[in-house]
Design an enzyme around this catalytic site. Structure first.
Site, PDB file in Angstrom:
ATOM      1  N   GLU A  81      -2.165   8.948  -1.216  1.00 44.00           N
ATOM      2  CA  GLU A  81      -3.412   8.131  -0.657  1.00 44.00           C
ATOM      3  C   GLU A  81      -4.902   8.807  -0.660  1.00 44.00           C
ATOM      4  O   GLU A  81      -5.600   8.079  -1.217  1.00 44.00           O
ATOM      5  CB  GLU A  81      -3.047   7.708   0.752  1.00 44.00           C
ATOM      6  N   ASP A 121       0.949  -1.321   0.058  1.00 46.92           N
ATOM      7  CA  ASP A 121      -0.043  -0.062  -0.137  1.00 46.92           C
ATOM      8  C   ASP A 121       0.779   1.205  -0.312  1.00 46.92           C
ATOM      9  O   ASP A 121       0.488   2.249  -0.685  1.00 46.92           O
ATOM     10  CB  ASP A 121      -0.868  -0.014   1.089  1.00 46.92           C
ATOM     11  N   ASP A 145      -5.850  -2.435  -3.119  1.00 44.41           N
ATOM     12  CA  ASP A 145      -4.908  -1.715  -3.921  1.00 44.41           C
ATOM     13  C   ASP A 145      -4.401  -1.946  -5.252  1.00 44.41           C
ATOM     14  O   ASP A 145      -4.226  -1.534  -6.258  1.00 44.41           O
ATOM     15  CB  ASP A 145      -3.671  -1.212  -2.824  1.00 44.41           C
ATOM     16  N   ARG A 162       5.106   4.295   6.156  1.00 43.54           N
ATOM     17  CA  ARG A 162       4.447   4.208   7.421  1.00 43.54           C
ATOM     18  C   ARG A 162       4.432   2.869   7.887  1.00 43.54           C
ATOM     19  O   ARG A 162       5.133   2.118   7.430  1.00 43.54           O
ATOM     20  CB  ARG A 162       3.173   4.741   7.552  1.00 43.54           C
ATOM     21  N   ASP A 163       3.905   2.511   9.159  1.00 40.81           N
ATOM     22  CA  ASP A 163       4.114   1.098   9.734  1.00 40.81           C
ATOM     23  C   ASP A 163       2.989   0.526   9.195  1.00 40.81           C
ATOM     24  O   ASP A 163       2.140  -0.376   9.954  1.00 40.81           O
ATOM     25  CB  ASP A 163       3.743   1.454  11.336  1.00 40.81           C
ATOM     26  N   GLU A 164       2.919   0.295   7.874  1.00 42.20           N
ATOM     27  CA  GLU A 164       2.038  -0.787   7.268  1.00 42.20           C
ATOM     28  C   GLU A 164       3.111  -1.405   6.221  1.00 42.20           C
ATOM     29  O   GLU A 164       3.570  -2.363   6.272  1.00 42.20           O
ATOM     30  CB  GLU A 164       0.768  -0.260   6.406  1.00 42.20           C
ATOM     31  N   TRP A 194     -11.662  -6.245  -2.416  1.00 43.54           N
ATOM     32  CA  TRP A 194     -10.109  -6.330  -1.934  1.00 43.54           C
ATOM     33  C   TRP A 194      -9.815  -7.883  -2.196  1.00 43.54           C
ATOM     34  O   TRP A 194      -8.980  -8.342  -3.127  1.00 43.54           O
ATOM     35  CB  TRP A 194     -10.038  -6.115  -0.511  1.00 43.54           C
ATOM     36  N   HIS A 244       0.804   6.258  -2.475  1.00 44.38           N
ATOM     37  CA  HIS A 244      -0.135   5.037  -2.666  1.00 44.38           C
ATOM     38  C   HIS A 244      -0.284   4.991  -4.012  1.00 44.38           C
ATOM     39  O   HIS A 244      -0.863   6.018  -4.574  1.00 44.38           O
ATOM     40  CB  HIS A 244      -1.314   5.557  -1.709  1.00 44.38           C
TER      41      HIS A 244
HETATM   42  C1  BGC Z   1      -4.173   0.834   3.534  1.00 37.43           C
HETATM   43  C2  BGC Z   1      -4.822   0.998   2.216  1.00 37.43           C
HETATM   44  C3  BGC Z   1      -5.863  -0.255   2.330  1.00 37.43           C
HETATM   45  C4  BGC Z   1      -6.707  -0.013   3.408  1.00 37.43           C
HETATM   46  C5  BGC Z   1      -7.965  -0.590   3.466  1.00 37.43           C
HETATM   47  C6  BGC Z   1      -5.176   1.305   4.500  1.00 37.43           C
HETATM   48  O1  BGC Z   1      -4.481   1.115   6.017  1.00 37.43           O
HETATM   49  O2  BGC Z   1      -3.073   1.805   3.420  1.00 37.43           O
HETATM   50  O3  BGC Z   1      -4.258   1.128   1.347  1.00 37.43           O
HETATM   51  O4  BGC Z   1      -6.392  -0.686   1.179  1.00 37.43           O
HETATM   52  O5  BGC Z   1      -6.431   0.427   4.676  1.00 37.43           O
HETATM   53  O6  BGC Z   1      -8.963   0.040   3.903  1.00 37.43           O
END
Ligand code: BGC
Length: 927
Positions: free
Chosen positions: A781, A500, A513, A504-506, A567, A802
């Protein structure tokens, strides 16, 4: 050289001069030979049942293929006449891509040689291609004699951010002796964690963050390196640096499925073949030595790296180093339940170095550099320091209005590197076991008696090492910037898996996406192997759960057993996109069951065809009615999105079944799709095609229309309502992640191209150019992540990198430049640019299709429309000239006249349609 070969070459030479009486007039050999998803002469290949592809060189005599022959052998000397593994024999077929190997069973380590020839449209045979090769990796767990090896770093791990355990990076090594008669050597290696391997003081490869990220509880990818040249007779040393990476770092969230922060380990097997055919094998086992007292003190993907140069261990990777003070390692047997399999897509590498850096500001003790591009990777710093001082390297995507760092959107990711100097003088440092998403770098802790200069930092751009595939350019500066932002958004989020965001912390494999960006990604980059590798992880993850649930993210570190419409559908949509882009049916075969199970999951959760599963909906739609987190989901209801995607996935499964020749499934899923569509229309639309909801959303109409969920009469009425919603928004888009990618396709289908141009060229919020006007160098994003007037969006979920909104890139290739596929894999192309003179006077795109380069390039000058086209061999193209001016149409400078290369298909009100054979053409017409 063999006598036969010499005679053959002499004949060939004379035939070229046209002075041979040989009846065979040989034509040019095939080139660009590829294996499976595009591999060229791979070592450590993953697939013992590959497919073969090649290209025919474009020439006046070579238009298409009518037959081919592939020969495959265990030695080059056996080719072409004594192929011992497979001889396809002459096959009458146009197919020059994805020909399935049907020879003898191949096994681990086997080296295979192959070549191919073709017959052209006149039945003339080509000469044989050059010989290509592949060598298989270790295909079975039983091929491994090595053991998982490492130190128990859990014991002395420390608590990092949010109290997650951080393991000390390890240094592992072993010395060993080899005789002098080395013929060849292969290093098979992987890790639970990420590694960097050295042999006798040399780097084995320039791969970074290897082996990459898979569901480690199911499958771990292995790498194979040809290390023949790195070994010598006598004493040798192998040395590995190892850190947590995705396996046991904070990004794994410590879920049990990822071994709950278990210590990282390596698995490594060096196989040395000697000249007499015997083998020496060196494996990772308890004889290896290890230490955690090396210079990399800590390393986390989110949080950065700490490097203490005082702890450097000179020569530790060479055979002269004494590791007596190091510890014994611990070993763990290979589990049958985790498949060890050769990596099936490109490794991550540094693919570019950004050097055009600018100093933004300095204080007494710090300096901020601007890389001028939001990027993913690591810096290379070359900085003067004083012994004992700590250099702090911070990152940010953009600055606050006071010139300081905007890092709120990194959330808990510390994203900071530290370097502790061991001596006075200029140090050079590149972090190894982390990555950052950034445009700005701040340094502090350097020798501040020296004035900072721009050569102190460089940006090493890192991502999976796929090749470029297409280009798009136009006469409009902002449109070109958008194309640049789209491609950077891709490069910044395709690091081993599709993520994504990079900062950040993801940095997680969010499926929604990925499904919206996959067609655009494939226009711009060769991503066939990348996507199919990730789909394998998806299949492995789906089987974890009942009813075919596909989790939000792959690999699934959340482990929350939840799925979302829009998704999970990635499991059907992406295989379908890959098939359409490449023509490769293997991807449909591989993922067919997954798609069916996913549709089954919807079914199991449905009441009268309306599923009740969770949905992120039209994520981040602008102007949501609700504020805050709930507002992120936009105003198109979950039940609406669920039913729409349920129908769409069922529809695609039916189409896939059709391609695979499964007539029963084709019918069954088509009926299901129709039943869902009917229930959907009844529930959500009235007889006037109006969406039954107070809040009208563009996305509700877009999904219903694009997924073909309405009766023809209702659909026409719904199209009018869609136009109203756009008009009410003053020709702005009003769409989030799910609506945006299909907006251009729906408007195009409706003939509303002018409107789409208006929306695309809007400068005000919400629009693509809005972020460009605010200084974006990547896709954001949110449509309003930042504005010069109001600063940053107050929500911390505010990535400036994003890729989802970059999905408009597909339409830019297909309609602005005019290059798309009519038949899968571009076997038949459509060249159909729609020029818009209000905004543009030129646009061009090129694409490396499986058959060769295709391109479409137009410009308008002095009321003349000029179109240059390249159509690759073994394809045909339908060319739409967007004006009806047949009498003034010039083709390659001559008045249009049908011949064997070009035929008129149609001359309509607004366009001329021509069917063209492979070749290069210039069309010119007054209008
Ligand atoms: C991510 C998104 C993802 C979404 C889902 C976010 O935190 O960065 O790109 O699809 O959560 O809701």
């Amino acid at each position: 050289m063999h006598l036969k070969t010499i005679i053959y070459q002499v004949l060939f030479f004379f035939s070229f001069l046209g002075i041979t009486s040989c009846a065979q007039n040989y034509i040019q050999k095939p080139n660009k030979l590829k294996l499976s998803e595009g591999f060229i002469n791979p070592v450590g290949f993953y697939n013992p049942k590959p497919t073969f592809s090649w290209q025919i060189p474009l020439s006046d005599t070579n238009k298409s293929q009518t037959a081919y022959q592939i020969v495959v052998a265990s030695s080059p000397d056996l080719l072409p006449n004594s192929a011992d593994l497979w001889d396809s024999k002459k096959q009458q077929s146009e197919q020059s891509t994805w020909i399935q190997y049907k020879g003898k069973t191949l096994s681990s380590r086997q080296k295979v040689y192959w070549k191919v020839k073709y017959w052209n449209q006149n039945g003339q045979a080509s000469t044989w291609s050059d010989i290509n090769t592949f060598e298989l990796g270790l295909l079975n767990n039983s091929d491994w004699k090595a053991k998982w090896t490492g130190l128990d770093t859990a014991k002395d791990s420390i608590k990092g951010v949010r109290k997650f355990l951080m393991h000390r990076p390890q240094y592992l090594r072993k010395s060993f002796d080899l005789p002098s008669n080395i013929e060849s050597a292969r290093l098979y290696i992987t890790s639970k964690g990420i590694f960097d391997v050295h042999l006798n003081g040399e780097d084995v490869s320039d791969d970074v963050l290897a082996p990459g990220w898979t569901p480690y509880n199911k499958r771990i990818e292995t790498l194979t390196y040809n290390v023949t040249d790195l070994l010598s007779s006598g004493k040798n040393a192998i040395a590995v640096e190892l850190a947590s990476g995705w396996h046991s770092g904070r990004i794994s969230r410590g879920k049990a499925v990822y071994e709950n922060f278990a210590s990282p380990k390596i698995l490594c097997q060096l196989e040395v073949t000697l000249k007499d055919g015997s083998k020496e094998i060196i494996v990772s086992d308890a004889s290896w030595r290890g230490t955690t007292n090396g210079p990399i003190r800590l390393a986390g993907l989110y949080d950065g790296e700490v490097y203490n140069a005082n702890l450097e261990m000179p020569n530790w990777t060479t055979n002269t180093f004494d590791d007596a003070s190091w510890k014994d390692t611990e070993v763990e047997a290979i589990a049958d339940s985790v498949k060890l399999a050769p990596k099936r897509h490109e490794t991550v590498k540094t693919t570019a170095v950004l050097e055009n850096v600018e100093i933004v500001s300095t204080t007494k003790s710090s300096v901020i550099f601007n890389m001028k591009q939001n990027m993913l990777g690591v810096p290379k710093v070359t900085v003067p320091m004083k012994k004992g001082d700590t250099l702090t390297i911070r990152f940010s995507e953009m600055l606050l209005s006071d010139g300081t760092f905007y890092t709120k959107n990194y959330r808990s990711a510390k994203s900071t590197d530290y370097y502790i100097a061991a001596k006075d003088g200029v140090i050079e440092y590149t972090p190894k076991f982390t990555f950052h998403g950034f445009q700005y770098i701040e340094l502090s802790g350097y020798d501040n008696s020296v004035k900072p200069t721009t050569n102190w930092v460089k940006g090493l751009v890192q991502h999976s090492n796929f090749q470029k595939n297409g280009t798009f350019t136009s006469s409009h500066e902002k449109l070109n910037q958008l194309q640049s932002n789209i491609t950077w958004g891709l490069r910044d989020n395709l690091l081993d898996i599709p993520t994504d965001c990079p900062q950040r912390d993801e940095r997680l494999g969010w499926t929604g996406d990925a499904q919206v960006i996959s067609p655009t990604a494939m226009y711009n980059y060769k991503m066939h192997a990348f996507w199919t590798a990730w789909l394998q992880s998806m299949r492995e993850t789906q089987s974890e759960h009942d009813n075919g649930l596909v989790p939000f993210i792959i690999p699934d570190v959340l482990q929350n057993n939840r799925a979302s419409s829009g998704w999970g559908d990635a499991c059907v949509i992406i295989p379908w996109d890959i098939y359409n882009t490449t023509g490769d049916k293997t991807v449909l075969e591989e993922n067919y069951e997954m798609g069916k199970k996913w549709v089954g999951y919807y079914q199991s959760k449905s009441n009268n065809y309306i599923p009740t599963i969770h949905s992120f909906r039209d994520w981040l739609q602008p102007y949501p009615e609700k504020g805050g987190k709930m507002g992120n989901r936009g105003d198109t209801p979950g039940s609406f999105v669920n039913a729409a995607y349920f129908a769409h996935s069922a529809h695609l499964v039916s189409k896939i079944a059709g391609v695979l020749g499964n007539i029963d499934d084709e019918k069954k899923y088509k009926n299901l799709y129709k039943e869902i569509a009917l229930a959907f229309e009844n529930k959500f639309f009235d007889k006037n095609g109006k969406y039954q909801n107070k809040k009208q959303t563009q996305t509700a109409y877009l999904l219903a229309i694009y997924f073909d969920l309405l009766q023809p009469e209702t659909k026409i009425k719904a199209q009018k309502h869609l136009l109203e919603t756009i008009k009410n928004a003053d020709n702005h888009l009003g769409t989030g992640f799910l609506g945006t990618p299909i907006l251009p396709k729906v408007l195009d289908d409706m003939g509303e191209i002018e409107l789409m141009y208006k929306i695309l060229f809007k400068e005000t919020y919400p629009s693509w150019f809005y972020s460009i006007n605010q200084g974006a160098t990547t896709m954001w994003e949110r449509w309003n992540s930042f504005s010069k007037a109001n600063g940053y969006n107050p929500q911390s979920m505010n990535s400036l990198n994003h890729y989802a909104y970059g999905a408009v890139g597909q339409w830019m290739y297909e309609r602005i430049a005019g290059l798309s596929a009519i038949e899968p894999g571009y076997k038949k192309l459509r060249i159909a640019p729609i020029p818009n003179t209000e905004f543009l006077n030129a646009a061009a795109a090129s694409l490396n299709t499986s058959y060769g380069k295709a391109s479409s390039s137009w410009k308008i000058e002095n009321n003349t429309f000029n179109l240059d086209v390249v159509i690759p061999p073994n394809t045909t193209a339908e060319i739409n000239i967007p004006y009806n001016t047949l009498d003034s149409l010039l083709v390659n400078g001559n008045i249009f006249k049908e011949n064997s290369n070009i035929k008129l298909i149609d001359s309509e009100k607004m366009s001329i349609k021509i069917l063209a054979q492979p070749g290069t053409y210039n069309f010119q017409t007054k209008f």
